[in-house]
Structures are given as structure tokens and as C-alpha cells.
Design a protein around this motif. Sequence first.
Motif, PDB file in Angstrom:
ATOM      1  N   ARG A 142     -22.531  19.685   1.632  1.00  0.00           N
ATOM      2  CA  ARG A 142     -21.958  20.569   0.172  1.00  0.00           C
ATOM      3  C   ARG A 142     -20.815  21.235   0.132  1.00  0.00           C
ATOM      4  NH1 ARG A 142     -23.441  25.448  -0.651  1.00  0.00           N
ATOM      5  NH2 ARG A 142     -24.345  25.806   1.004  1.00  0.00           N
ATOM      6  N   LYS A 143     -20.934  21.969   1.352  1.00  0.00           N
ATOM      7  CA  LYS A 143     -19.891  23.145   0.851  1.00  0.00           C
ATOM      8  C   LYS A 143     -18.521  21.837   1.882  1.00  0.00           C
ATOM      9  CE  LYS A 143     -19.666  26.922   1.733  1.00  0.00           C
ATOM     10  NZ  LYS A 143     -19.491  28.593   1.667  1.00  0.00           N
ATOM     11  N   VAL A 144     -17.946  21.631   2.059  1.00  0.00           N
ATOM     12  CA  VAL A 144     -16.552  19.986   2.519  1.00  0.00           C
ATOM     13  C   VAL A 144     -15.337  19.624   1.401  1.00  0.00           C
ATOM     14  CG1 VAL A 144     -17.475  18.285   2.119  1.00  0.00           C
ATOM     15  CG2 VAL A 144     -16.385  18.157   3.860  1.00  0.00           C
ATOM     16  N   ARG A 145     -14.118  19.806   2.847  1.00  0.00           N
ATOM     17  CA  ARG A 145     -13.138  19.485   2.215  1.00  0.00           C
ATOM     18  C   ARG A 145     -12.206  18.356   2.403  1.00  0.00           C
ATOM     19  NH1 ARG A 145     -10.235  23.151  -1.099  1.00  0.00           N
ATOM     20  NH2 ARG A 145      -8.963  21.381  -1.081  1.00  0.00           N
ATOM     21  N   THR A 146     -11.547  17.638   3.091  1.00  0.00           N
ATOM     22  CA  THR A 146     -11.130  16.844   3.215  1.00  0.00           C
ATOM     23  C   THR A 146      -9.553  16.430   3.219  1.00  0.00           C
ATOM     24  OG1 THR A 146     -12.790  15.353   3.754  1.00  0.00           O
ATOM     25  CG2 THR A 146     -10.671  13.821   4.264  1.00  0.00           C
ATOM     26  N   VAL A 147      -8.620  16.525   3.813  1.00  0.00           N
ATOM     27  CA  VAL A 147      -7.388  16.928   3.908  1.00  0.00           C
ATOM     28  C   VAL A 147      -6.926  14.864   3.613  1.00  0.00           C
ATOM     29  CG1 VAL A 147      -5.167  16.705   5.222  1.00  0.00           C
ATOM     30  CG2 VAL A 147      -7.522  18.387   5.904  1.00  0.00           C
ATOM     31  N   PRO A 148      -5.780  15.371   2.452  1.00  0.00           N
ATOM     32  CA  PRO A 148      -5.936  14.498   1.702  1.00  0.00           C
ATOM     33  C   PRO A 148      -4.960  13.391   2.537  1.00  0.00           C
ATOM     34  CG  PRO A 148      -4.689  16.370   0.658  1.00  0.00           C
ATOM     35  CD  PRO A 148      -5.732  16.610   1.411  1.00  0.00           C
ATOM     36  N   PRO A 149      -4.511  12.145   2.167  1.00  0.00           N
ATOM     37  CA  PRO A 149      -3.441  11.599   2.497  1.00  0.00           C
ATOM     38  C   PRO A 149      -2.649  11.127   2.347  1.00  0.00           C
ATOM     39  CG  PRO A 149      -5.042   9.985   1.347  1.00  0.00           C
ATOM     40  CD  PRO A 149      -5.703  11.039   1.128  1.00  0.00           C
ATOM     41  N   LEU A 150      -1.233  11.514   2.724  1.00  0.00           N
ATOM     42  CA  LEU A 150       0.003  11.651   2.469  1.00  0.00           C
ATOM     43  C   LEU A 150       0.653  10.351   1.912  1.00  0.00           C
ATOM     44  CD1 LEU A 150       1.753  13.109   6.113  1.00  0.00           C
ATOM     45  CD2 LEU A 150       0.830  14.418   4.045  1.00  0.00           C
ATOM     46  N   GLU A 151       1.411  10.515   0.558  1.00  0.00           N
ATOM     47  CA  GLU A 151       2.056   9.927  -0.004  1.00  0.00           C
ATOM     48  C   GLU A 151       3.457   9.558   0.982  1.00  0.00           C
ATOM     49  OE1 GLU A 151       0.541   8.242  -2.926  1.00  0.00           O
ATOM     50  OE2 GLU A 151      -1.203   9.536  -2.850  1.00  0.00           O
ATOM     51  N   HIS A 152       3.764  10.433   1.320  1.00  0.00           N
ATOM     52  CA  HIS A 152       5.641  10.372   1.742  1.00  0.00           C
ATOM     53  C   HIS A 152       5.074  10.793   3.451  1.00  0.00           C
ATOM     54  CE1 HIS A 152       6.788   8.940  -1.526  1.00  0.00           C
ATOM     55  NE2 HIS A 152       6.579   9.723  -1.751  1.00  0.00           N
ATOM     56  N   ASP A 153       5.838  10.470   4.618  1.00  0.00           N
ATOM     57  CA  ASP A 153       6.173  10.540   5.573  1.00  0.00           C
ATOM     58  C   ASP A 153       4.778  10.577   6.515  1.00  0.00           C
ATOM     59  OD1 ASP A 153       8.560  10.675   5.496  1.00  0.00           O
ATOM     60  OD2 ASP A 153       8.729  13.468   4.798  1.00  0.00           O
ATOM     61  N   LYS A 154       4.439   9.317   6.673  1.00  0.00           N
ATOM     62  CA  LYS A 154       3.238   9.068   7.421  1.00  0.00           C
ATOM     63  C   LYS A 154       3.018   9.858   8.315  1.00  0.00           C
ATOM     64  CE  LYS A 154       1.180   6.782   3.582  1.00  0.00           C
ATOM     65  NZ  LYS A 154       0.166   6.659   3.281  1.00  0.00           N
ATOM     66  N   LEU A 155       3.550   9.666   9.021  1.00  0.00           N
ATOM     67  CA  LEU A 155       4.306   9.526  10.752  1.00  0.00           C
ATOM     68  C   LEU A 155       4.409  11.170  10.574  1.00  0.00           C
ATOM     69  CD1 LEU A 155       3.482   8.801  13.649  1.00  0.00           C
ATOM     70  CD2 LEU A 155       5.594   7.549  13.930  1.00  0.00           C
ATOM     71  N   SER A 156       4.820  12.066   9.620  1.00  0.00           N
ATOM     72  CA  SER A 156       5.268  13.222  10.355  1.00  0.00           C
ATOM     73  C   SER A 156       4.116  14.615  10.683  1.00  0.00           C
ATOM     74  CB  SER A 156       6.226  14.175   8.775  1.00  0.00           C
ATOM     75  OG  SER A 156       7.137  15.224   9.199  1.00  0.00           O
ATOM     76  N   ARG A 157       4.742  15.020  11.906  1.00  0.00           N
ATOM     77  CA  ARG A 157       3.567  16.233  12.131  1.00  0.00           C
ATOM     78  C   ARG A 157       3.381  17.130  11.200  1.00  0.00           C
ATOM     79  NH1 ARG A 157       5.294  20.725  13.235  1.00  0.00           N
ATOM     80  NH2 ARG A 157       6.892  20.298  14.875  1.00  0.00           N
ATOM     81  N   GLU A 158       4.950  17.933  10.356  1.00  0.00           N
ATOM     82  CA  GLU A 158       5.362  19.325   9.765  1.00  0.00           C
ATOM     83  C   GLU A 158       4.854  18.223   8.911  1.00  0.00           C
ATOM     84  OE1 GLU A 158       8.365  21.223   7.581  1.00  0.00           O
ATOM     85  OE2 GLU A 158       9.019  19.569   9.783  1.00  0.00           O
ATOM     86  N   ALA A 159       4.917  17.489   7.928  1.00  0.00           N
ATOM     87  CA  ALA A 159       3.997  16.645   6.900  1.00  0.00           C
ATOM     88  C   ALA A 159       2.483  17.347   7.354  1.00  0.00           C
ATOM     89  CB  ALA A 159       4.252  15.742   6.450  1.00  0.00           C
ATOM     90  N   ARG A 160       1.541  16.228   8.260  1.00  0.00           N
ATOM     91  CA  ARG A 160       0.218  16.899   8.382  1.00  0.00           C
ATOM     92  C   ARG A 160      -0.493  17.861   8.794  1.00  0.00           C
ATOM     93  NH1 ARG A 160      -2.975  11.678   8.184  1.00  0.00           N
ATOM     94  NH2 ARG A 160      -0.465  10.318   7.769  1.00  0.00           N
ATOM     95  N   VAL A 161       0.038  18.619   9.157  1.00  0.00           N
ATOM     96  CA  VAL A 161      -0.089  20.343  10.271  1.00  0.00           C
ATOM     97  C   VAL A 161      -0.083  21.328   8.691  1.00  0.00           C
ATOM     98  CG1 VAL A 161       0.569  22.761  11.196  1.00  0.00           C
ATOM     99  CG2 VAL A 161       0.758  20.212  11.612  1.00  0.00           C
ATOM    100  N   ALA A 162       1.121  20.606   7.158  1.00  0.00           N
ATOM    101  CA  ALA A 162       1.234  21.535   5.989  1.00  0.00           C
ATOM    102  C   ALA A 162       0.018  21.053   5.465  1.00  0.00           C
ATOM    103  CB  ALA A 162       2.249  20.907   5.115  1.00  0.00           C
ATOM    104  N   ALA A 163      -0.287  19.505   5.059  1.00  0.00           N
ATOM    105  CA  ALA A 163      -1.245  19.247   4.677  1.00  0.00           C
ATOM    106  C   ALA A 163      -2.444  20.444   4.761  1.00  0.00           C
ATOM    107  CB  ALA A 163      -0.826  17.975   4.872  1.00  0.00           C
ATOM    108  N   LEU A 164      -2.742  20.160   5.860  1.00  0.00           N
ATOM    109  CA  LEU A 164      -4.136  20.980   6.640  1.00  0.00           C
ATOM    110  C   LEU A 164      -3.938  22.354   5.961  1.00  0.00           C
ATOM    111  CD1 LEU A 164      -6.244  21.219   8.460  1.00  0.00           C
ATOM    112  CD2 LEU A 164      -5.381  21.456  10.051  1.00  0.00           C
TER     113      LEU A 164
END
Length: 192
Positions: free
Chosen positions: A32-54
Amino acid sequence: MNEAGTATVVIVPGLRDHVADHWQTHLAGKLRKVRTVPPLEHDKLSREARVAALDGVLADIDGPVILVAHSAGVMITAHWAQRHSREVRAALLATPPDFESPLPDGYPTPDDLRRNGWLPTPRQALPFPSIVAASTNDPLARFYRVAEMARDWGSRLVDIGAAGHLNPAAGYGPWPRAEELIDDLDREEGRS
């Protein structure tokens, strides 16, 4: 499953993002209470972008969170924990890859991982309780290497047997054990 008490479960997928028959996708559909980190549109391998998305997902949640990470999602979580201090009740960290060893064909090379900020692997203790669920035959990490990461992170290591990389290719759509481990984390944190 007790719905993780009052916590919101945040699904942190790996580099392949949302996979339809993945255990994380099945789990998200049950909660019921769930969120998913969305996929990245750009820089899919960027650790920095993934951490920022989380961090962006976590910034929109009031109250406690239980992170449920798989594969590179575990590394995203470990890197995030080094830089941020939002309220996290606990984390289930399933089958982390060993980015410090060469991965099988079709996965990023050590040079790609280094260029994109994934290396070195964070080894500091996590600031929240965690369980590392490790497979004995994961093609992306030897069990002893995952055990070392779990020890360094201060995580409880759970041997899940010969589960491959715990993904659809290894025969995992639903993985009911995830719900049990999340409940364990929630109960442990409730006692502390």
C-alpha cells in the motif's frame, strides 16, 4: 506481511531499472505504501544521477522509510548513505554486485564503472539497520565478497542459497522471502 508498519517502502532497482516480472515489481504491486525510484532518461550509468534520483524520491516522503534495493540499487543505496541523512528505518539489500571485479559480458566494464563514479565501492557502516541477502551462485558477485561488504556496512548477512542474481533470468518473478525480511527489519527496528 505487516505493511512495514508505518514506513513507506522505497524500491531501488538496479541498472536495468523497472523489469516487468522482477520480484521488486511484484512486491511493489502488493504494498500500500510504496514508491519506486523512476528510471533515468539520460546518463543511465551515472552513479551521481542515480543517487540524486533516490534522494529526490526520499525528499517527497514524510515519515520513516524502508529501502528495498537490488543489484546496483544496493550500490546506489550505499553511495546515497555516504552523502545524505534523511530518515531511513532500515534497508533490504539484495544480491549486490561486486563492481570491483570484472562482470560477465553484457554488463559495464570496470573502466565504465570507474568513469561513471561507481568505484570504489563504499565500505563505511550504513547509518541504519540492514540485511544483505546473498546468493551462493550469483554471477555478479562471489558470496565471500558480498559477505565482506555486509560486514563493512554493518549489515546482517542472509544466505538465500543458489538464487543466481535473484532476477527473472534466474527464475525469480515473485520472491516471497523479501516480505519476510522486510518484516524482520521492521520488527527489529521497532524493538530498538
